[in-house]
Design a protein around this motif. Structure first.
Motif, mmCIF file in Angstrom:
data_model
loop_
_atom_site.group_PDB
_atom_site.id
_atom_site.type_symbol
_atom_site.label_atom_id
_atom_site.label_comp_id
_atom_site.label_asym_id
_atom_site.label_seq_id
_atom_site.Cartn_x
_atom_site.Cartn_y
_atom_site.Cartn_z
ATOM 1 N N ILE A 82 0.840 -1.201 0.000
ATOM 2 C CA ILE A 82 0.000 0.000 0.000
ATOM 3 C C ILE A 82 0.876 1.251 0.000
ATOM 4 C CG2 ILE A 82 -1.666 1.310 1.376
ATOM 5 C CD1 ILE A 82 -2.800 -1.511 2.218
ATOM 6 N N SER A 86 1.109 4.210 -2.824
ATOM 7 C CA SER A 86 0.787 5.587 -2.431
ATOM 8 C C SER A 86 1.698 6.603 -3.115
ATOM 9 C CB SER A 86 0.868 5.758 -0.910
ATOM 10 O OG SER A 86 2.213 5.828 -0.465
ATOM 11 N N ARG A 94 -3.686 5.354 -8.813
ATOM 12 C CA ARG A 94 -3.356 4.657 -7.566
ATOM 13 C C ARG A 94 -4.265 3.441 -7.397
ATOM 14 N NH1 ARG A 94 -2.645 8.733 -4.716
ATOM 15 N NH2 ARG A 94 -4.803 9.101 -4.127
ATOM 16 N N GLN A 95 -5.533 3.573 -7.774
ATOM 17 C CA GLN A 95 -6.432 2.417 -7.723
ATOM 18 C C GLN A 95 -5.939 1.306 -8.646
ATOM 19 O OE1 GLN A 95 -10.677 2.971 -8.062
ATOM 20 N NE2 GLN A 95 -10.562 4.938 -7.017
ATOM 21 N N LEU A 98 -3.034 -0.381 -6.832
ATOM 22 C CA LEU A 98 -3.524 -1.209 -5.731
ATOM 23 C C LEU A 98 -4.196 -2.471 -6.246
ATOM 24 C CD1 LEU A 98 -4.932 1.695 -3.541
ATOM 25 C CD2 LEU A 98 -2.971 0.227 -2.953
ATOM 26 N N CYS A 119 -6.988 -5.384 1.467
ATOM 27 C CA CYS A 119 -8.184 -4.554 1.277
ATOM 28 C C CYS A 119 -8.637 -3.922 2.591
ATOM 29 C CB CYS A 119 -9.309 -5.376 0.674
ATOM 30 S SG CYS A 119 -9.024 -5.912 -1.032
ATOM 31 N N LEU A 122 -6.896 -0.623 3.652
ATOM 32 C CA LEU A 122 -7.132 0.612 2.900
ATOM 33 C C LEU A 122 -8.163 1.478 3.612
ATOM 34 C CD1 LEU A 122 -7.217 -0.890 -0.695
ATOM 35 C CD2 LEU A 122 -5.407 0.532 0.303
ATOM 36 N N SER A 123 -7.958 2.790 3.585
ATOM 37 C CA SER A 123 -8.887 3.687 4.267
ATOM 38 C C SER A 123 -9.790 4.455 3.302
ATOM 39 C CB SER A 123 -8.126 4.669 5.163
ATOM 40 O OG SER A 123 -7.177 5.384 4.407
ATOM 41 N N ASP A 124 -9.303 4.744 2.114
ATOM 42 C CA ASP A 124 -10.110 5.475 1.134
ATOM 43 C C ASP A 124 -11.241 4.570 0.641
ATOM 44 O OD1 ASP A 124 -10.589 5.994 -1.982
ATOM 45 O OD2 ASP A 124 -10.071 7.905 -1.007
ATOM 46 N N GLU A 127 -10.837 3.281 -3.017
ATOM 47 C CA GLU A 127 -9.752 2.306 -3.122
ATOM 48 C C GLU A 127 -10.168 0.969 -2.499
ATOM 49 O OE1 GLU A 127 -6.102 5.538 -2.920
ATOM 50 O OE2 GLU A 127 -6.360 4.135 -1.254
ATOM 51 N N LYS A 128 -10.837 1.056 -1.370
ATOM 52 C CA LYS A 128 -11.293 -0.147 -0.674
ATOM 53 C C LYS A 128 -12.300 -0.912 -1.550
ATOM 54 C CE LYS A 128 -12.152 -1.013 4.188
ATOM 55 N NZ LYS A 128 -10.806 -1.020 4.634
ATOM 56 N N CYS A 131 -10.513 -2.557 -4.427
ATOM 57 C CA CYS A 131 -9.727 -3.680 -3.921
ATOM 58 C C CYS A 131 -10.623 -4.906 -3.707
ATOM 59 C CB CYS A 131 -9.043 -3.280 -2.614
ATOM 60 S SG CYS A 131 -7.877 -4.505 -1.983
#
Length: 166
Positions: A82, A86, A94-95, A98, A119, A122-124, A127-128, A131
């Motif tokens: 991750i 970043s 970035r997605q 990932l 997965c 991930l915080s966004d 993105e989560k 993932c």
């Protein structure tokens, strides 16, 4: 080496993609990050910058490929994967990174725990979601002959994203 010279290698991180006919450029970038990693001695921040310098049409494949290489370099260490992704500044790219990284960690059933952990870390939200979407589709391929194992996998997916699981 040993006095041999070839015109097929270069210190240019975009070579040979930048000398090909247009129809070959985008597919070329599916492999180019592996060469960039060699040139930059494993510095994924430099790879991210080089992919960003390529034409916009090549970005999805370049960053997915970077992610594939990130996954290989950080197997068993999703935090580091991750972190490396970043370095990619654009959120969509970035997605892609990932997704490539998590997919690389989940080529067989043995990678399920790493993929789920990746997965979960991930915080966004976007993105989560991407993932989980990526690993759920991988799971369908991996467990296609074993509905019980697929169900076990789906039961371990974060509840918010479980609806995407069969």
């Amino acid at each position: 080496s040993m006095g041999h010279f070839t015109e097929f290698l270069s210190d240019d991180p975009h070579f040979p993609c930048n000398i090909l006919e247009e129809k070959y450029v985008t597919p070329c970038y599916f492999y180019q990050p592996s060469r960039m990693i060699q040139l930059f001695a494993g510095d994924f921040e430099k790879v991210a910058k080089a992919c960003a310098e390529a034409t916009q049409q090549t970005h999805p494949l370049c960053f997915q490929s970077m992610g594939r290489d990130v996954g290989g370099a950080t197997r068993g260490n999703p935090d580091k994967g991750i972190l490396y992704c970043s370095y990619v500044q654009d959120p969509q790219n970035r997605q892609e990174c990932l997704a490539g990284a998590v997919q690389d960690s989940f080529w067989d059933a043995g990678g399920a725990d790493d993929a789920l952990t990746f997965c979960k870390l991930l915080s966004d939200p976007e993105e989560k979601y991407r993932c989980y979407w990526t690993i759920i589709w991988r799971a369908k391929d991996i467990y296609h002959e074993s509905p019980d194992d697929l169900q076990d996998f789906c039961d371990r997916v974060d509840e918010l994203y479980r609806r995407e699981c069969p």
